[in-house]
Design a protein around this motif. Structure first.
Motif, mmCIF file in Angstrom:
data_model
loop_
_atom_site.group_PDB
_atom_site.id
_atom_site.type_symbol
_atom_site.label_atom_id
_atom_site.label_comp_id
_atom_site.label_asym_id
_atom_site.label_seq_id
_atom_site.Cartn_x
_atom_site.Cartn_y
_atom_site.Cartn_z
ATOM 1 N N UNK A 84 0.831 -1.002 -0.119
ATOM 2 C CA UNK A 84 0.100 -0.011 -0.212
ATOM 3 C C UNK A 84 0.988 1.311 -0.071
ATOM 4 N N UNK A 85 2.022 1.416 0.847
ATOM 5 C CA UNK A 85 2.666 2.563 0.903
ATOM 6 C C UNK A 85 3.380 2.898 -0.476
ATOM 7 N N UNK A 86 3.912 1.737 -0.987
ATOM 8 C CA UNK A 86 4.587 1.852 -2.262
ATOM 9 C C UNK A 86 3.622 2.482 -3.371
ATOM 10 N N UNK A 87 2.412 1.953 -3.265
ATOM 11 C CA UNK A 87 1.434 2.393 -4.231
ATOM 12 C C UNK A 87 1.161 3.987 -3.848
ATOM 13 N N UNK A 88 1.065 4.347 -2.690
ATOM 14 C CA UNK A 88 0.797 5.848 -2.386
ATOM 15 C C UNK A 88 1.861 6.371 -2.858
ATOM 16 N N UNK A 89 3.052 5.844 -2.834
ATOM 17 C CA UNK A 89 4.247 6.716 -3.362
ATOM 18 C C UNK A 89 3.887 6.991 -4.627
ATOM 19 N N UNK A 90 3.760 6.166 -5.460
ATOM 20 C CA UNK A 90 3.421 6.313 -6.993
ATOM 21 C C UNK A 90 2.273 7.398 -6.989
ATOM 22 N N UNK A 91 1.167 7.104 -6.459
ATOM 23 C CA UNK A 91 -0.075 7.886 -6.401
ATOM 24 C C UNK A 91 0.434 9.383 -5.867
ATOM 25 N N UNK A 92 1.245 9.678 -4.993
ATOM 26 C CA UNK A 92 1.600 10.963 -4.705
ATOM 27 C C UNK A 92 2.612 11.551 -5.556
ATOM 28 N N UNK A 93 3.198 10.915 -6.191
ATOM 29 C CA UNK A 93 4.341 11.422 -6.926
ATOM 30 C C UNK A 93 3.601 11.675 -8.363
ATOM 31 N N UNK A 94 2.521 11.295 -8.792
ATOM 32 C CA UNK A 94 2.319 11.221 -10.232
ATOM 33 C C UNK A 94 0.777 11.797 -10.175
ATOM 34 N N UNK A 95 -0.092 11.371 -9.357
ATOM 35 C CA UNK A 95 -1.449 11.839 -9.778
ATOM 36 C C UNK A 95 -1.548 13.680 -9.696
ATOM 37 N N UNK A 96 -1.134 14.250 -8.913
ATOM 38 C CA UNK A 96 -1.437 15.627 -8.795
ATOM 39 C C UNK A 96 -0.840 16.214 -10.172
#
Ligand code: HEA
Ligand code: HEA
Ligand code: CUA
Ligand SMILES: [Cu+2]
Lengths: 208, 358, 110, 622
Positions: free
Chosen positions: D82-94
């Motif tokens: 989950x945190x690794x997914x969040x890492x990508x989400x945080x880096x990319x989604x915005x």
């Protein structure tokens, strides 16, 4: 989008102050989503209660415990507090800070009365019926569900009081309007949950 | 690129080969060697679904390999901009509808067998005759199994004995934590809950029971503590007459210790408090809660000690000396005074003699 | 932004909005009266012995549902514009919650 | 404040990260801690495989094995994946939606620190009397029976980190709902953003069920309630339901973002727009929706009865349909394209058949009557590692490599990346393919050992060998990171050359305000649209102006620390005199920090126009 810190007049105050800034809009949306999650949380507690409502383990049953009068008064208190907080929001929209504070104050009083009544109710069960959170699965489920609601009430009270005190001198602006608005949403949600508690837990508990 | 593709294919070859080497597992344990009606039914669904899935995989793999090989970027295509296709309704409908149809084909037998496997109405039938529909109460305990035959008022442990070629019905419950009752070669598992009785039927095929050897292996299939892995039991499937005979012997069970050593063991069994937990008669009339240890009436003829250790004198001694080192966390450790060598010999001798036939 | 309903003339706006707010408030007071009324009915239903049990329970639940709709749509302004997303998520939450409750009253029976 | 990182002291850097509310830095925090926990979980996996290499092995003891197994599952799912997914989400989604920030920067940081402290708390159990040992599912009867505090660590640790996850989910939802750039309609959002959106919605509705379940079990263990004690009228099946009402959506929370990652990578390296974009979106939403209707397929053998089992079996099978749609859409995205096999693309390509195999065994498991045979055997273990490792972990390798420039401004080494792939892919199939057969041959899962003579030896040793390949691959990957950090070359905008979405329209890594001017989105694959018109950059939607930025804050850290203290207090309440005071002190810290947060106005600050232009000249943009 307007600036949050700007000093405002009744004329310049927007129609939907809670959503006039991006921050406000985010708060507004985010809080509603949070309430969606809270719905599931309470649903799980309700479901657990329903599954265990007859598991008295030889102790007191809901029919023996519940007293219509207490529940009725509590319900009236909370429902009324819902109306008073609507009044507060009404005055907020009209940029009438003093009246908003007044109605919030009344809301807090009603909420506090509700909480006091609930505490009385719990001690009553504990002393009269020796019905505690450990006495049966029913006890566990009952106190957890109703207690979680009670904690929400307590938290809501603290929250509203903090907002009132913090902004007492400052008055309304677009920075705090969303906060007030969201707090009142929270308060209504507590009321929504209570409607189900008094129906599903108490009334259904009384008919068996 | 191509290299890893061939590698990938090699894998399956390799995996398949190992599979062939290993056969389909042991006949007394493997779900791929079904030995009863329930396991057959489940095996059929396993096969049906496997074939279906292999077809799905094959279709996708064909498209996949074609695409990956055909459309890789070649030397002179550095600046090629392919056509930007938005989608294709026809294709999309095809790959929505075909899977739905496949799933329907799978769902029908699944639903019907699910209901068939749950048909245990006869257990509650007032007029049930034990000769036609035997009921066994299975009680799972940290880390041992008890089998009670309510129709015959007998209790045994660790080794389940059942008649072949007929449906046998089971009531399943646990007395401490959740376990799960599973005889892979005979049929799928069912949990033994702490809250309620679960019901299950199984059928043991006589011919295939013979092929499988003397016993089928049963397992606990739900994590239940340190010795979960060691919570095995054995199933002896006997033709009906032999089963009836066994029941007869069990109901008329009477055990006299023979020889001085065994007699001494019998005495020790009382003195050391073993008897407080272990019954040595199949006609144990104590309530469930009091039956906190395996019934030892037939201990002498079990295939394993405590479900796992090969049954011999040495191991009996070893078990009595230090059960903890064989089954960590078991409920016998430290419940009785330490035993010296002589006592161990005596108890072993006594326990060995606990049988229904001489 | 759809939320900005100002017309540009502050004085017209404010009069109009005050009026509208007052109207809203009137609705809300009526809603409140209805809610109290429904609550009373619910309590009476339960207290009154002449009503069959099979009727009581679904009936009071129905009353609760109506009340909650009042709360959501009037007190919490879900009837207003800009509440599509909140409504979507609230209803999704409710759906998940309902399934949960449904299973807990059907397939946990022992 | 300039975007160019000046040389700072170590202390200043640490302080910067402790207080940061910048989604890009929070992404790095998630990446580091998630990566660390992945190593821990992987180490535990290795211990599992070593123990099971041969029958009757005594490499670890029975009780310890159960701890390792539980912590492996729990760590991998909650603290690594989950945190690794969040890492990508945080880096990319915005970036993908053209936003300057997330909706709630403060809460974003709070979400991270809650996860972090929860994870640390959970893992401290190893040093404080033993890890939880009832499996990651922690079924109630066993969990109540388990001695010591292991299970309490599980309950409290997950409660705290679960809270963080919930907050992160809400934050992404609001960010995507409210902060999209002009022109970025819902149906123009990149698929990774879409899957983030749906996965976050699943978090929002699934985690409360976990919260409730954990709370009830905690009350039972620590305060003597009897939710799960049959003797007092309790019922353990309630736990099973609550856990799986959360647990099943959880697996889609894991896999949907993975689908999103592949849906970004495949078009880029095929140079072709995603085939069937709208059906992809539809399938994503449908999977999310169905994800809430199928949880009881984990409970087929609990004895819910044939009606319930049949309903849940059929509902579960239905999920194959939208997932199939996705598989075919990916294939047809590549069809007619021009595929370049970079490391991220190889992972993505390999994912398709691998995940397919895991998916179809899922459908086999969904066949209730046959699941009576599969359930709680290695067949299930094989299934979920095929989907999780073959789906999500592949996606993480792919996504991290793909977006490494976005996060760090450098490219990972391609050669090492390919070596990692070959080793991992080989090891993966070696480890888990054979486990299907082990399960069918009668090997239950969660066994600390198996006895000889049951035909299980060969399969297990093969499986163990495979795991070593994966371990080596992982080590190569981390070596790659180190080498890249030390030697890697800085890259500029759009380093892969074929970027289609907005994160490639700005420098890598982006400046702290992301977009100097909010871009105007004119279609799906916004950057590609511009490129096709011969432009290099996005058309701005606004003139250059002051940019509003949030202030950093240490309060999220303190709030989380408070709950960390509370957790210790609750755990040791009855053992030590300091237990109760710790609860009180912890709550005071947390509530106090929350109070400060609400009374101290935080209006953020502005980066002035002039400084922006300045940045530009210094090369903030390439
Ligand atoms: C990322 C995680 C993930 C994903 C994506 C899935 C996907 C699926 N899972 Fe899995 N599952 C787990 C993680 C996951 N699972 C975990 C962790 C467990 C064990 C938990 C525990 O007990 O510890 C588990 C356990 C589990 C069980 C319980 C087994 C048991 O304990 O007895 C079942 C039963 O139905 C199941 C089913 C499915 C199905 C039907 C899918 C489907 O979504 C798969 C759909 C995909 C496809 C089918 C492939 C593509 C489709 C096509 C190409 C179309 C054509 C196909 C057909 C017509 C078949 N899973
Ligand atoms: C995201 C989820 C995830 C991931 C990625 C993995 C990855 C792996 N898993 Fe696991 N697994 C689960 C989730 C996951 N697993 C879950 C939920 C369970 C069920 C638990 C339960 O039953 O409760 C489970 C159970 C499980 C079992 C069954 C245990 C049992 O039932 O008794 C096995 C056995 O082979 C296994 C093996 C592996 C292996 C070999 C890997 C490999 O892919 C791992 C690869 C990674 C590495 C090999 C890293 C190596 C790192 C180093 C060597 C460096 C270390 C150095 C330092 C830390 C300094 N896992
Ligand atoms: Cu009993 Cu596992
Ligand atoms: Cu599932």
């Amino acid at each position: 989008m307007q600036h949050a810190e700007e000093k405002l007049t009744a004329e310049k105050f927007p129609a939907a102050p809670e959503k006039a800034t991006l921050e406000g809009k985010n708060k507004f949306t985010g809080f509603w989503l949070f309430l969606g999650g809270e719905t599931v949380l309470f649903a799980c507690l309700f479901a657990t209660f329903l599954a265990l409502r007859e598991s008295t383990a030889g102790g007191a049953s809901t029919q023996e415990l519940f007293e219509p009068l207490i529940v009725f008064v509590a319900t009236m208190l909370l429902l009324t507090s819902s109306l008073t907080s609507v009044y507060a929001m009404y005055h907020m929209k009209n940029f009438n800070f003093a009246k908003m504070q007044l109605w919030l104050g009344i809301t807090v009083l009603l909420g506090a009365a509700f909480l006091a009544l609930e505490i009385y109710e719990f001690t009553h069960y504990i002393h009269e019926y020796e019905f505690t959170i450990t006495s049966s699965a029913l006890g566990s489920a009952f106190y957890t569900l109703v207690g979680t609601h009670g904690l929400h009430v307590a938290f809501g009270l603290l929250w509203i009081i903090t907002l009132m005190v913090r902004n007492a001198k400052r008055g309304l602006d677009l920075y705090n309007a969303p906060k007030f608005y969201v707090a009142s949403l929270y308060w209504h949600f507590i009321d929504v949950v209570w409607v189900f508690i008094f129906t599903v837990v108490y009334l259904m508990g009384m008919v068996g | 690129m191509k290299k890893w593709l061939t590698k990938w294919r090699l894998f399956y070859l390799f995996a398949l080969m190992t599979l062939v080497l290993a056969g389909c597992g042991e006949p007394f344990l493997s779900t791929l060697r079904p030995a009863g009606e329930v396991a057959d039914m489940q095996y059929d669904i396993i096969m049906l679904s496997t074939i279906m899935m292999v077809v799905v995989i094959a279709v996708v793999t064909v498209i996949f390999i074609y695409v990956v090989v055909r459309f890789r970027r070649r030397k002179n295509e550095e600046n090629k901009i392919p056509e930007q296709v938005e989608g294709n309704h026809k294709l999309e409908i095809i790959w929505t509808v075909i899977p739905i149809l496949l799933l329907l084909v799978l769902a029908v037998p699944v639903v019907s067998s699910t209901f068939q496997l749950a048909d245990v109405d006869i257990m509650d039938d007032e007029n049930r005759k034990p000769e036609e529909a035997l009921v066994v109460n299975v009680r799972a305990n940290l880390y041992w199994w008890e089998f009670e035959y309510p129709d015959h008022k007998i209790v045994t442990s660790q080794d389940l004995v059942v008649p072949t070629d007929e449906k046998v019905y089971f009531n399943l419950i646990s007395s401490d934590v959740k376990h799960s009752f599973w005889i892979p070669a005979i049929g799928g598992k069912m949990d033994t809950n702490t809250d309620n009785v679960n019901k299950l039927w199984l059928e043991f095929d006589s011919e295939r029971a013979d092929d499988a050897g003397e016993y089928f292996y049963g397992k606990c299939a739900d994590l239940c503590g340190p010795s979960h892995a060691l919570m095995d039991f054995k199933v002896k499937a006997l033709p009906r007459e032999e089963f009836d005979q066994w029941v007869g012997e069990m109901t008329s069970y009477e055990q006299i210790a023979e020889g001085d050593l065994a007699k001494q063991g019998e005495q020790l069994f009382e003195e050391k408090g073993c008897i407080g937990c272990h019954a040595v008669s199949p006609l144990d009339e104590r309530p469930e809660q009091a039956r906190t240890a395996p019934n030892l009436a037939t201990f002498g003829e079990r295939s394993r000690i405590a479900g796992i250790m090969p049954h011999n004198e040495e191991n009996i001694r070893a078990w009595l000396e230090d059960p903890e080192s064989y089954k960590p966390g078991n409920k016998m450790t430290n419940t009785y005074p330490e035993l010296n060598d002589q006592e161990l010999d005596a108890l072993t001798e006594y326990l060995k003699g606990l049988k229904i036939e001489d | 932004m759809a939320t900005n309903q100002n017309s540009g003339n502050p004085n017209v706006d404010i009069a109009y909005r005050r009026k509208k707010n007052a109207e809203d408030m009137k609705h809300q007071v009526v809603t409140f009266a209805l809610m109290i009324f429904l609550t009373l009915i619910a309590f009476v239903t339960v207290g009154y012995d002449g009503i069959e049990l099979w009727f009581k329970v679904p009936f009071i639940i129905l009353l609760a549902v109506i009340q909650v709709i009042f709360q959501l749509y009037y007190f919490m302004h879900m009837s207003h514009k800009g509440h599509e997303t909140p409504a979507l998520f609230l209803y999704s939450g409710l759906a998940v919650g309902l399934i949960t409750v449904l299973t807990f009253v059907t397939i946990i029976w022992w | 404040m300039s975007t160019l990182t000046q040389k700072k002291g170590v202390g200043a850097v640490i302080w910067d990260y402790l207080t940061t509310v910048d989604h890009k830095k929070i992404a790095i925090l998630y990446l580091i801690s998630g990566g660390f926990f992945f190593l821990v979980g992987g180490l535990e996996a290795m211990l599992i495989r070593i123990q099971l290499a041969i029958p009757n092995n005594d490499f670890v003891s029975a009780g310890l094995y159960n701890g390792i197994l539980t912590m492996h599952g729990t760590t991998m799912i909650f603290l690594a994946a989950m945190p690794l997914i969040f890492a990508l989400m945080n880096a990319v989604v915005p970036l993908q939606i053209g936003a300057r920030d997330v909706a709630f920067p403060f809460l974003n940081s709070l979400g991270f620190w809650l996860f972090f402290f929860g994870g640390i708390f959970l893992n401290l159990s190893w040093f404080l009397g033993g890890a939880p040992d009832a499996g990651w599912t922690s079924y109630a009867s066993l969990a109540l029976e388990s001695p010591g505090h292991g299970i309490d660590f599980y309950l409290l640790g997950l409660q705290v980190s679960g809270l963080g996850t919930l907050i992160a989910g809400i934050n992404f939802l609001v960010t995507i709902i409210n902060m999209r750039a002009p022109g970025m309609t819902y149906m123009r959002m990149p698929l990774f953003t879409w899957t983030t959106f749906v996965a976050s919605a699943l978090i929002l509705f699934a985690f409360p069920a976990l919260t409730v379940g954990l709370a009830l079990l905690m009350f039972d263990r620590l305060f003597g309630t009897s939710f799960f004690d049959p003797a007092m009228g309790g019922n353990t099946v309630i736990w099973e339901h609550l856990f799986w009402i959360f647990g099943h959506p959880e697996v889609y929370i894991l896999i949907l973002p993975a689908f999103g990652v592949f849906s970004e990578i495949i078009p880029v390296f095929s140079r072709k727009r995603l085939f069937g974009y709208s059906s992809m979106v539809f399938a994503t939403v449908l999977i999310g929706f169905l994800g809430f209707m199928v949880w009881a397929h984990h409970m087929f053998t609990t004895g819910l009865g044939p009606i319930a089992n049949a309903i849940f079996a059929v509902a579960t099978m239905a999920i194959a349909v939208p997932t199939g749609i996705k598989i075919f859409n990916w294939l047809f995205t590549m069809w007619g394209g021009t595929i370049r096999f970079t490391t991220p693309m190889i992972w993505s390509v390999a994912f398709i058949p691998t995940f397919l195999m895991g998916g179809v065994t899922g459908v086999m498991l969904a066949a209730a009557s046959a699941d009576y045979q599969y359930h709680d055997t290695y067949f299930v273990v094989a299934h979920f590692h095929y989907v999780i490792v073959g789906g999500l972990i592949f996606a993480l390798f792919a996504g991290v490599t793909f977006w490494w420039p976005t996060m760090f401004g450098k490219m990972l080494n391609e050669m090492l990346g390919k070596i990692t792939f070959v080793l991992f892919f080989t090891g993966f199939h070696l480890t888990f393919f054979i486990q299907h057969f082990l399960g069918l041959m009668g090997m239950p899962r969660r066994v600390f050992t198996f006895l000889p003579g049951q035909g299980l030896e060969l399969g297990n040793v093969i499986s163990t060998i495979g795991a070593f390949f994966m371990a080596v691959a992982t080590i190569v990957f981390f070596y790659n990171i180190v080498v890249t950090s030390v030697k890697g070359k800085k890259v500029g905008m759009d380093p892969w050359g074929d970027g289609r979405t907005l994160e490639w329209a700005i420098s890598s890594p982006p400046p702290e305000y992301n977009f100097k001017q909010t871009p105007l989105v004119r279609g799906l694959d916004a950057l590609w649209v511009e490129k096709m018109e011969g432009k290099k950059e996005m058309t701005p939607a606004e003139p250059i102006g002051d940019i509003h930025m949030p202030n950093g804050s240490i309060l999220p850290f303190i709030i989380s620390l408070g709950l960390f203290v509370v957790s210790f207090g609750l755990l040791y309440r009855e053992d030590y005199g300091w237990g109760l005071p710790a609860i009180v002190v912890g709550f005071i810290i947390t509530l106090g920090a929350m109070f400060l947060r609400s009374v101290i106005d935080d209006h953020g600050y502005h980066i002035h126009k002039e400084d922006l232009i300045d940045d530009n000249q210094k090369g903030g943009k390439v």
